[in-house]
Write an enzyme that holds these catalytic residues in place. Structure first.
Site, PDB file in Angstrom:
ATOM      1  N   SER A  17       0.820  -1.219   0.000  1.00 24.74           N
ATOM      2  CA  SER A  17       0.000   0.000   0.000  1.00 24.74           C
ATOM      3  C   SER A  17       0.854   1.269   0.000  1.00 24.74           C
ATOM      4  CB  SER A  17      -0.911   0.007   1.231  1.00 24.74           C
ATOM      5  OG  SER A  17      -1.544   1.264   1.323  1.00 24.74           O
ATOM      6  N   THR A  64      -8.894  -1.380   2.979  1.00 22.99           N
ATOM      7  CA  THR A  64      -8.681  -1.773   1.592  1.00 22.99           C
ATOM      8  C   THR A  64      -8.988  -3.255   1.413  1.00 22.99           C
ATOM      9  OG1 THR A  64      -7.151  -1.595  -0.269  1.00 22.99           O
ATOM     10  CG2 THR A  64      -6.157  -2.089   1.863  1.00 22.99           C
ATOM     11  N   LYS A  68     -13.433  -4.080   2.367  1.00 19.27           N
ATOM     12  CA  LYS A  68     -14.288  -2.886   2.206  1.00 19.27           C
ATOM     13  C   LYS A  68     -15.788  -3.151   2.388  1.00 19.27           C
ATOM     14  CE  LYS A  68     -11.278  -0.509  -1.070  1.00 19.27           C
ATOM     15  NZ  LYS A  68     -11.210   0.243  -2.334  1.00 19.27           N
ATOM     16  N   ASN A  89     -14.318   2.693   2.591  1.00 20.07           N
ATOM     17  CA  ASN A  89     -12.844   2.676   2.567  1.00 20.07           C
ATOM     18  C   ASN A  89     -12.256   3.646   3.593  1.00 20.07           C
ATOM     19  OD1 ASN A  89     -13.280   5.164   1.383  1.00 20.07           O
ATOM     20  ND2 ASN A  89     -11.614   4.953  -0.076  1.00 20.07           N
ATOM     21  N   GLY A 131     -17.379  -6.340 -10.049  1.00 20.22           N
ATOM     22  CA  GLY A 131     -17.119  -6.690  -8.652  1.00 20.22           C
ATOM     23  C   GLY A 131     -17.259  -5.476  -7.749  1.00 20.22           C
ATOM     24  N   GLY A 132     -16.581  -5.537  -6.607  1.00 26.17           N
ATOM     25  CA  GLY A 132     -16.672  -4.475  -5.612  1.00 26.17           C
ATOM     26  C   GLY A 132     -16.217  -3.121  -6.149  1.00 26.17           C
ATOM     27  N   ALA A 133     -15.176  -3.114  -6.972  1.00 27.50           N
ATOM     28  CA  ALA A 133     -14.652  -1.845  -7.486  1.00 27.50           C
ATOM     29  C   ALA A 133     -15.709  -1.159  -8.357  1.00 27.50           C
ATOM     30  CB  ALA A 133     -13.381  -2.093  -8.282  1.00 27.50           C
TER      31      ALA A 133
HETATM   32  P1  ATR Z   1     -12.962  -6.181  -6.790  1.00 22.92           P
HETATM   33  O1  ATR Z   1     -13.436  -5.916  -5.401  1.00 22.92           O
HETATM   34  O2  ATR Z   1     -11.517  -5.820  -7.050  1.00 22.92           O
HETATM   35  O3  ATR Z   1     -13.858  -5.642  -7.848  1.00 22.92           O
HETATM   36  P2  ATR Z   1     -14.090  -8.788  -7.116  1.00 22.92           P
HETATM   37  O4  ATR Z   1     -15.311  -8.342  -6.429  1.00 22.92           O
HETATM   38  O5  ATR Z   1     -13.550 -10.142  -6.842  1.00 22.92           O
HETATM   39  O6  ATR Z   1     -12.901  -7.781  -6.890  1.00 22.92           O
HETATM   40  O7  ATR Z   1     -14.353  -8.642  -8.715  1.00 22.92           O
HETATM   41  C1  ATR Z   1     -13.382  -8.977  -9.632  1.00 22.92           C
HETATM   42  C2  ATR Z   1     -13.860  -8.611 -11.041  1.00 22.92           C
HETATM   43  O8  ATR Z   1     -12.807  -8.925 -11.959  1.00 22.92           O
HETATM   44  C3  ATR Z   1     -15.071  -9.406 -11.508  1.00 22.92           C
HETATM   45  O9  ATR Z   1     -15.799  -8.631 -12.425  1.00 22.92           O
HETATM   46  C4  ATR Z   1     -14.405 -10.601 -12.212  1.00 22.92           C
HETATM   47  O10 ATR Z   1     -15.198 -11.222 -13.187  1.00 22.92           O
HETATM   48  P3  ATR Z   1     -16.311 -12.337 -12.773  1.00 22.92           P
HETATM   49  O11 ATR Z   1     -17.461 -11.557 -12.180  1.00 22.92           O
HETATM   50  O12 ATR Z   1     -16.652 -12.984 -14.035  1.00 22.92           O
HETATM   51  O13 ATR Z   1     -15.632 -13.223 -11.771  1.00 22.92           O
HETATM   52  C5  ATR Z   1     -13.261  -9.896 -12.896  1.00 22.92           C
HETATM   53  N1  ATR Z   1     -12.144 -10.787 -13.236  1.00 22.92           N
HETATM   54  C6  ATR Z   1     -11.218 -11.284 -12.385  1.00 22.92           C
HETATM   55  N2  ATR Z   1     -10.322 -12.035 -13.052  1.00 22.92           N
HETATM   56  C7  ATR Z   1     -10.694 -12.022 -14.370  1.00 22.92           C
HETATM   57  C8  ATR Z   1     -10.162 -12.589 -15.572  1.00 22.92           C
HETATM   58  N3  ATR Z   1      -9.071 -13.335 -15.565  1.00 22.92           N
HETATM   59  N4  ATR Z   1     -10.821 -12.350 -16.728  1.00 22.92           N
HETATM   60  C9  ATR Z   1     -11.917 -11.566 -16.742  1.00 22.92           C
HETATM   61  N5  ATR Z   1     -12.477 -10.988 -15.650  1.00 22.92           N
HETATM   62  C10 ATR Z   1     -11.861 -11.220 -14.480  1.00 22.92           C
END
Ligand code: ATR
Length: 275
Positions: A17, A64, A68, A89, A131-133
């Site tokens: 970080s 982080t 979160k 956050n 996802g979360g982001a």
């Molecule tokens: P974050 O909090 O960083 O958003 P997360 O909630 O685990 O983490 O979400 C990860 C995102 O990255 C999701 O949209 C995931 O796709 P899926 O919903 O299909 O799982 C995407 N992601 C992660 N690895 C991937 C990869 N190799 N190819 C395509 N999408 C990926």
């Protein structure tokens, strides 16, 4: 006797970080007396660690990955932004209570609009990932009144859940990466997947890039991320990593905690140089 106010960032892992460096630079710049620690905490220890930080007089925490979403359960009060995002956050400890805020969305907006000079009103926006982001940035982006906001994801269901959740706030739709219509052209493409962490560049919709598209990766690194390399190879006019969002979200947290808004430009410059 004056004591030094304590802050920190809690995550797992957290050793990478940059928050301690950023907050120390903000403190130096604004003449604030504070200390800022790196706190590596596993998910099962989160609640105990937050309570202990509170009990021992800590003033505020950045939260982080991966905590979160979970941390909102520990908050006595949540800002509208944090409750819409379903994630916090920034925690502030005051009068025995925990206040949860989410500064990620506003940090992204400030970087896009103020630092990069983008007009979001009337823009066509594509977000990759659901996802979360993504959950943290959809509402702030919709507030800027884009013409369209599409969420594309490897797994359609997750993108659809988010599109449904925010449908009342603006023109948001969902699809799979390979279902982005080739006729669609975007002003802004944001990578919010975590794919780059594994060094992957997933099958992003290359046709979505045209002259004038700004590609923005929420991830950042010492070297160009897989997404920013991919974007440049597709001819994106501009491909930017999320250093600016990182510094801007930190400045918002600092402002909440200290009531002073630090200047971000010199800190951002320093972060990129030291990167
Ligand atoms: P974050 O909090 O960083 O958003 P997360 O909630 O685990 O983490 O979400 C990860 C995102 O990255 C999701 O949209 C995931 O796709 P899926 O919903 O299909 O799982 C995407 N992601 C992660 N690895 C991937 C990869 N190799 N190819 C395509 N999408 C990926």
């Amino acid at each position: 006797m004056t004591t030094t106010d304590r802050y920190g960032v809690m995550g797992y892992p957290v050793s990478h970080s940059r928050s301690p460096v950023i907050h120390r630079l903000f403190a130096l710049q604004t003449g604030q007396n504070l200390q800022y620690e790196l706190l590596q905490v596993t998910p099962e220890k989160l609640s105990v660690a937050v309570r202990q930080f509170q009990r021992t007089g800590g003033k505020g925490l950045n939260i982080t990955v991966p905590h979160k979403a979970e941390v909102i359960k520990l908050c006595d009060q949540l800002s509208e932004r944090a409750s819409t995002a379903g994630a916090a956050n920034t925690l502030t400890f005051r009068d025995g209570e925990i206040f949860g805020e989410n500064t990620d969305g506003i940090g992204l907006l400030r970087d896009l609009v103020i630092n990069l000079g983008i007009t979001l009103e009337g823009a066509n926006i594509l977000i990759l990932g659901a996802g979360g982001a993504t959950r943290g940035i959809v509402a702030p982006l919709l507030e800027m009144q884009p013409t369209s906001l599409r969420i594309a994801n490897r797994t359609l269901d997750k993108a659809q859940v988010l599109a449904d959740r925010f449908a009342r706030s603006g023109p948001v739709t969902a699809c799979r990466f390979n279902m982005v219509p080739v006729s669609d052209k975007y002003d802004l493409i944001i990578n919010a997947t975590s794919a780059g962490v594994a060094g992957d560049a997933p099958p992003y919709p290359a046709a979505a890039i045209s002259r004038g598209t700004l590609c923005y990766d929420l991830s950042y690194g010492l070297k160009p991320t897989p997404f920013s390399q991919w974007a440049r190879a597709q001819g994106a006019e501009k491909s930017v990593m999320g250093w600016g969002m990182l510094v801007e979200q930190a400045a918002e947290s600092f402002h909440i905690w200290r009531g002073v808004r630090p200047e971000t430009a010199p800190v951002l410059k320093q972060m990129k140089i030291s990167a």
